[in-house]
Scaffold this motif. Sequence first.
Motif, PDB file in Angstrom:
ATOM      1  N   ASP A  44      20.393  39.109 105.961  1.00 44.07           N
ATOM      2  CA  ASP A  44      20.901  40.474 105.928  1.00 44.07           C
ATOM      3  C   ASP A  44      20.750  41.125 107.300  1.00 44.07           C
ATOM      4  OD1 ASP A  44      21.440  40.172 103.263  1.00 44.07           O
ATOM      5  OD2 ASP A  44      19.556  41.077 102.595  1.00 44.07           O
ATOM      6  N   SER A  45      21.728  41.934 107.671  1.00 40.83           N
ATOM      7  CA  SER A  45      21.606  42.701 108.900  1.00 40.83           C
ATOM      8  C   SER A  45      20.584  43.812 108.699  1.00 40.83           C
ATOM      9  CB  SER A  45      22.959  43.275 109.300  1.00 40.83           C
ATOM     10  OG  SER A  45      23.403  44.206 108.340  1.00 40.83           O
ATOM     11  N   TYR A  46      20.069  44.327 109.795  1.00 45.92           N
ATOM     12  CA  TYR A  46      19.087  45.406 109.734  1.00 45.92           C
ATOM     13  C   TYR A  46      19.266  46.274 110.974  1.00 45.92           C
ATOM     14  CZ  TYR A  46      16.508  42.295 112.921  1.00 45.92           C
ATOM     15  OH  TYR A  46      16.163  41.488 113.972  1.00 45.92           O
ATOM     16  N   SER A  77      15.905  35.816 105.340  1.00 47.97           N
ATOM     17  CA  SER A  77      16.991  36.734 105.041  1.00 47.97           C
ATOM     18  C   SER A  77      18.079  36.664 106.104  1.00 47.97           C
ATOM     19  CB  SER A  77      16.446  38.158 104.951  1.00 47.97           C
ATOM     20  OG  SER A  77      17.504  39.074 104.806  1.00 47.97           O
ATOM     21  N   ASP A  83      22.385  41.306 113.291  1.00 47.80           N
ATOM     22  CA  ASP A  83      22.765  40.374 112.243  1.00 47.80           C
ATOM     23  C   ASP A  83      21.838  39.164 112.202  1.00 47.80           C
ATOM     24  OD1 ASP A  83      24.855  41.909 111.374  1.00 47.80           O
ATOM     25  OD2 ASP A  83      26.354  40.890 112.587  1.00 47.80           O
TER      26      ASP A  83
END
Length: 387
Positions: free
Chosen positions: A51-53, A49, A66
């Motif tokens: 995707d940021s978290y 992934s 990021d």
Amino acid sequence: MSSINAACEGPTRREYVMYGGTVAVGGVLAGCTGGTGNMGDGSSDSTDSTDSYTVSMEPVGDVTFDRVPDRFVAYDGGYADMAVALGKADGLRGLGGADRYYTSVYDDVPGVDIDRSIIESHPEVRTKEEFYELNADIHLYDPEMLINWYGWNGSDVEEIASNVAPFFGNLIFRRSDSWHDYRYYTLYEAFEMIARVFQREERFEAFATLHDEFIASIRSRLPPVEDRPDVLLTFAGMEEPTTFSPYRLTDAGTSKKQWRDLGVADALAGTAIENLSTTNRGKLDYENLLEVDPDVILIRGHEQKSPTAFRDTVLAYMEDHPVGSELTAVQNGRVYRGGYLHQGPIHNLFLTERAAKQLYPDEFGDVTDETELFDRQRVSAIINGEF
């Protein structure tokens, strides 16, 4: 502190390089795990992934990533050990207190190692210049510790968090500092937060399961409460100790986790003696110890010694001391090393095993024998993502 974004996609961070005492500033992007964000070992909890978290922990608050951090600096052995447990040993770039990071336990876990040359090269990372030099992706430090112990201020913390990488950590090894007026975490609560940072929650869950099963197994074999020893935990770093700085086992800090899990009674309960902290360095002499006369004495400051070397030096001196020799624990040979101040999940397994042998040798075997109370191979498999 406010939310921090640890982005690595644009020129939001700068690399500062020291040349002859001057700072050269360039728009060089600090490194993070690049490409797809994959953790790169083919393990069960790797992810592709992009995707940021966001992960949150007091006192820093929300930190947004990021990319999964790769290179890290840890203040103490507890947080470094968490990273090793998650299979991130290769990312270590330095420590804030290497003298209290005991890596010898890894010698007993198959396939697990750490580059000790890195620890020797950067054993006390506490200045802004060092953080710039190491250029890590995350700093596993409680920033309030830097402010209260090493003279930083809030702007120093923000500078490094913005120009290098965020801080993420909470001082959890003790709970006796007056400045720590925000939430504390247990060992496994903090470990879970670090697992989220490194996106290795499945390894955390596997460790938590192993830990819970191990502790349940140990507790099932403990004697009744009334038959358990009264224990005094103290610090005395000399081989010929004459004074002792006490700890209270009632303090819920992670450095005493194994003693609480083993259900021992604090020999100082009901006394006015306080816990060792940065502001309280009280000392007891042998006459004070004799008033308490604990069943077991645990002495910190000797973790580099083997059980035999400890007995041949510290215990031998106490046996020859005119007052120390009158102590019940000394007469019965029940004076032991007291364990690490900073322990992570791997450390804790070994320290709990050792403590069980120290306190209950009739049930678990002598502390000098090689009886294993938990599965080292299972620990190795979790670390390497092979569970």
